[in-house]
Design a protein around this motif. Structure first.
Motif, PDB file in Angstrom:
ATOM      1  N   SER A  21       0.831  -1.209   0.000  1.00 35.89           N
ATOM      2  CA  SER A  21       0.000   0.000   0.000  1.00 35.89           C
ATOM      3  C   SER A  21       0.862   1.254   0.000  1.00 35.89           C
ATOM      4  N   TYR A  22       1.927   1.268   0.827  1.00 36.63           N
ATOM      5  CA  TYR A  22       2.804   2.431   0.900  1.00 36.63           C
ATOM      6  C   TYR A  22       3.564   2.623  -0.410  1.00 36.63           C
ATOM      7  N   LYS A  23       4.083   1.501  -0.959  1.00 34.07           N
ATOM      8  CA  LYS A  23       4.787   1.586  -2.236  1.00 34.07           C
ATOM      9  C   LYS A  23       3.849   2.096  -3.329  1.00 34.07           C
ATOM     10  N   GLY A  24       2.622   1.597  -3.310  1.00 31.50           N
ATOM     11  CA  GLY A  24       1.648   2.025  -4.302  1.00 31.50           C
ATOM     12  C   GLY A  24       1.341   3.503  -4.199  1.00 31.50           C
ATOM     13  N   HIS A  25       1.260   4.014  -2.969  1.00 32.56           N
ATOM     14  CA  HIS A  25       0.969   5.438  -2.772  1.00 32.56           C
ATOM     15  C   HIS A  25       2.116   6.295  -3.297  1.00 32.56           C
ATOM     16  N   ARG A  26       3.349   5.866  -3.032  1.00 32.58           N
ATOM     17  CA  ARG A  26       4.506   6.623  -3.544  1.00 32.58           C
ATOM     18  C   ARG A  26       4.525   6.622  -5.070  1.00 32.58           C
ATOM     19  N   LEU A  27       4.248   5.461  -5.665  1.00 29.57           N
ATOM     20  CA  LEU A  27       4.230   5.385  -7.120  1.00 29.57           C
ATOM     21  C   LEU A  27       3.121   6.244  -7.698  1.00 29.57           C
ATOM     22  N   TRP A  28       1.978   6.255  -7.040  1.00 27.54           N
ATOM     23  CA  TRP A  28       0.846   7.084  -7.469  1.00 27.54           C
ATOM     24  C   TRP A  28       1.251   8.551  -7.483  1.00 27.54           C
ATOM     25  N   LEU A  29       1.961   9.005  -6.433  1.00 25.59           N
ATOM     26  CA  LEU A  29       2.397  10.402  -6.359  1.00 25.59           C
ATOM     27  C   LEU A  29       3.381  10.731  -7.474  1.00 25.59           C
ATOM     28  N   VAL A  30       4.302   9.808  -7.769  1.00 25.87           N
ATOM     29  CA  VAL A  30       5.281  10.037  -8.833  1.00 25.87           C
ATOM     30  C   VAL A  30       4.581  10.171 -10.187  1.00 25.87           C
ATOM     31  N   VAL A  31       3.630   9.276 -10.467  1.00 29.32           N
ATOM     32  CA  VAL A  31       2.908   9.313 -11.736  1.00 29.32           C
ATOM     33  C   VAL A  31       2.131  10.623 -11.874  1.00 29.32           C
ATOM     34  N   ARG A  32       1.464  11.022 -10.799  1.00 26.79           N
ATOM     35  CA  ARG A  32       0.696  12.279 -10.836  1.00 26.79           C
ATOM     36  C   ARG A  32       1.618  13.478 -11.079  1.00 26.79           C
ATOM     37  N   PHE A  33       2.790  13.464 -10.463  1.00 27.18           N
ATOM     38  CA  PHE A  33       3.740  14.565 -10.646  1.00 27.18           C
ATOM     39  C   PHE A  33       4.241  14.616 -12.090  1.00 27.18           C
ATOM     40  N   LEU A  34       4.616  13.462 -12.641  1.00 24.26           N
ATOM     41  CA  LEU A  34       5.124  13.430 -14.009  1.00 24.26           C
ATOM     42  C   LEU A  34       4.074  13.884 -15.022  1.00 24.26           C
ATOM     43  N   ALA A  35       2.804  13.638 -14.705  1.00 23.48           N
ATOM     44  CA  ALA A  35       1.735  14.016 -15.621  1.00 23.48           C
ATOM     45  C   ALA A  35       1.644  15.528 -15.803  1.00 23.48           C
ATOM     46  N   THR A  81     -16.581  -3.949 -25.763  1.00 28.88           N
ATOM     47  CA  THR A  81     -15.130  -4.008 -25.857  1.00 28.88           C
ATOM     48  C   THR A  81     -14.520  -4.257 -24.482  1.00 28.88           C
ATOM     49  N   LEU A  82     -13.856  -5.392 -24.328  1.00 28.92           N
ATOM     50  CA  LEU A  82     -13.233  -5.770 -23.067  1.00 28.92           C
ATOM     51  C   LEU A  82     -11.724  -5.902 -23.253  1.00 28.92           C
ATOM     52  N   ILE A  83     -10.973  -5.482 -22.231  1.00 27.10           N
ATOM     53  CA  ILE A  83      -9.516  -5.583 -22.245  1.00 27.10           C
ATOM     54  C   ILE A  83      -9.085  -6.349 -21.000  1.00 27.10           C
ATOM     55  N   MET A  84      -8.360  -7.432 -21.189  1.00 27.91           N
ATOM     56  CA  MET A  84      -7.844  -8.171 -20.037  1.00 27.91           C
ATOM     57  C   MET A  84      -6.584  -7.482 -19.521  1.00 27.91           C
ATOM     58  N   TYR A  85      -6.441  -7.429 -18.182  1.00 25.33           N
ATOM     59  CA  TYR A  85      -5.256  -6.793 -17.600  1.00 25.33           C
ATOM     60  C   TYR A  85      -4.886  -7.476 -16.289  1.00 25.33           C
ATOM     61  N   GLN A  86      -3.629  -7.280 -15.896  1.00 27.20           N
ATOM     62  CA  GLN A  86      -3.129  -7.825 -14.640  1.00 27.20           C
ATOM     63  C   GLN A  86      -3.293  -6.772 -13.558  1.00 27.20           C
ATOM     64  N   PRO A  87      -4.182  -6.968 -12.579  1.00 20.25           N
ATOM     65  CA  PRO A  87      -4.390  -5.961 -11.530  1.00 20.25           C
ATOM     66  C   PRO A  87      -3.099  -5.655 -10.777  1.00 20.25           C
ATOM     67  N   HIS A  88      -2.929  -4.384 -10.419  1.00 24.63           N
ATOM     68  CA  HIS A  88      -1.749  -3.973  -9.650  1.00 24.63           C
ATOM     69  C   HIS A  88      -1.948  -4.384  -8.192  1.00 24.63           C
ATOM     70  N   PRO A  89      -0.895  -4.887  -7.526  1.00 25.27           N
ATOM     71  CA  PRO A  89      -1.049  -5.318  -6.129  1.00 25.27           C
ATOM     72  C   PRO A  89      -1.420  -4.202  -5.165  1.00 25.27           C
ATOM     73  N   ALA A  90      -1.090  -2.956  -5.523  1.00 26.21           N
ATOM     74  CA  ALA A  90      -1.460  -1.817  -4.676  1.00 26.21           C
ATOM     75  C   ALA A  90      -2.823  -1.293  -5.109  1.00 26.21           C
ATOM     76  N   THR A  91      -3.761  -1.262  -4.188  1.00 26.48           N
ATOM     77  CA  THR A  91      -5.142  -0.898  -4.516  1.00 26.48           C
ATOM     78  C   THR A  91      -5.240   0.483  -5.155  1.00 26.48           C
ATOM     79  N   LEU A  92      -4.507   1.457  -4.628  1.00 26.38           N
ATOM     80  CA  LEU A  92      -4.575   2.815  -5.143  1.00 26.38           C
ATOM     81  C   LEU A  92      -4.102   2.890  -6.586  1.00 26.38           C
ATOM     82  N   MET A  93      -2.975   2.237  -6.878  1.00 26.10           N
ATOM     83  CA  MET A  93      -2.453   2.220  -8.246  1.00 26.10           C
ATOM     84  C   MET A  93      -3.401   1.478  -9.176  1.00 26.10           C
ATOM     85  N   ASP A  94      -3.943   0.369  -8.707  1.00 31.43           N
ATOM     86  CA  ASP A  94      -4.847  -0.416  -9.543  1.00 31.43           C
ATOM     87  C   ASP A  94      -6.076   0.401  -9.922  1.00 31.43           C
ATOM     88  N   ALA A  95      -6.627   1.121  -8.960  1.00 28.70           N
ATOM     89  CA  ALA A  95      -7.804   1.948  -9.231  1.00 28.70           C
ATOM     90  C   ALA A  95      -7.481   3.048 -10.235  1.00 28.70           C
TER      91      ALA A  95
END
Length: 330
Positions: A4-18, A144-158
């Motif tokens: 969860s913590y790793k996912g939150h950090r990654l979420w922040l990085v992605v949002r910043f880069l955007a 139209t359906l797309i199969m994907y591998q869910p991210h282990p961090a809930t925040l990133m997956d959402a």
């Protein structure tokens, strides 16, 4: 550190880069990935995987050439990963506006307008994430359906799920529940997209040739083709000479897959089609993936023993004697 913590950090990085300009973001990604190729190999595990994969799949490629293409491949991977931030968060029109060529689009659209279902088989190459937005924008979103591998961090997956579904396509997970939905979509004449160059989680899947090596390949694709006989297209999304603002999407109709009569033939034709896409732009494929980890006899030790293998190749040892050659694969 929790997922969860790793996912939150990654979420922040992605949002910043955007928020940053795309050329700056992707140049940064390419720089960081390129720096990995400059450190001693014992510290650069991802680069070692790239070199092993290139040398094993291209028997005539010299070590010097593998290093050159490997460095370029790492830079391209850096561009791909940092580009996700813009694909997921910038306006859809802005992202699709970077698509300059669509090869085979008319044949694909005609297939989606027919009564037969459509199966799209894609791979981790170039700007592959952009194709998700295109599919939802150009096809019936309810079908139209797309199969994907869910991210282990809930925040990133959402975040990823919401971003990919912005144009209307529906993401379904690569589990038993997702498979049921995929089968239902095919039965109803819908469109289904699958990233088909990955190692299936269950090693009971059949092994068929890929670059001359027998590797586990998703049996689900055989089931979909044999049961529903859909239109089949290989989908790739590559960057042109203009870089991240020059995206080419390819829809390649695959009658050989459609007409194949058994599991081995269907999956072999699919892997051959994926290989042709990769060979069209070798440096933009994601060679960091340990695609050849398993054989019918068990684990290949290429990746565990990458350092001694690369040293021996540098010393001139024949790759066949090291098992890094299709002719030597057991």
């Amino acid at each position: 550190m929790s997922k969860s913590y790793k996912g939150h950090r990654l979420w922040l990085v992605v949002r910043f880069l955007a928020w940053l300009p795309l050329p700056l973001v992707t140049a940064f990604g390419a720089l960081v990935a390129s720096l990995i190729t400059l450190v001693p190999l014992r510290y650069a595990s991802a680069y070692r995987v790239v070199l092993i994969n290139l040398l094993a799949t291209h028997p005539d490629m010299s070590l010097a050439e593998a290093r050159r293409i490997g460095r370029k491949s790492m830079a391209e991977l850096g561009r791909t990963l940092t580009e996700f931030s813009h694909v997921w968060h910038r306006p859809v029109a802005q992202t699709l506006g970077r698509v300059t060529r669509i090869h085979g689009e008319q044949a694909f659209l005609e297939a989606t307008a027919s009564e037969r279902p459509v199966l799209l088989l894609s791979l981790h190459q170039g700007s592959w994430e952009i194709s998700n937005l295109y599919l939802g924008d150009k096809t019936d979103p309810e079908k139209t359906l797309i199969m994907y591998q869910p991210h282990p961090a809930t925040l990133m997956d959402a975040m990823v799920k919401a971003a990919r579904e912005r144009t209307g396509s529906v993401l379904i997970p690569t589990n038993s529940q997702g498979v049921k939905k995929a089968l239902a979509a095919m039965k109803a004449g819908g469109t289904l997209g699958i990233l088909s160059d990955h190692n299936p989680g269950n090693r009971s899947n059949p092994c068929v040739p890929f670059f001359g090596y027998d590797v586990p390949t998703p049996a689900l694709i055989d089931k979909l083709v044999q049961r529903y006989r859909p239109h089949v297209f290989i989908v790739s999304c590559q960057r042109g000479e203009g870089g991240v603002k020059d995206i080419h999407i390819h829809f390649e109709h695959s009658p050989d897959i459609e007409q194949a009569s058994d599991c081995t033939a269907i999956l072999t034709e699919m892997n051959a089609a994926l290989q042709r896409c990769i060979d069209r732009n070798v440096a933009q494929y994601q060679w960091t993936y340990k695609r050849f980890k398993w054989s019918p006899q068990g684990r290949r030790n290429w990746y565990r023993e990458s350092m001694p293998l690369l040293r021996q190749i540098e010393q001139g040892v024949d790759r066949k004697t090291l098992g890094l050659h299709p002719d030597a694969d057991m």
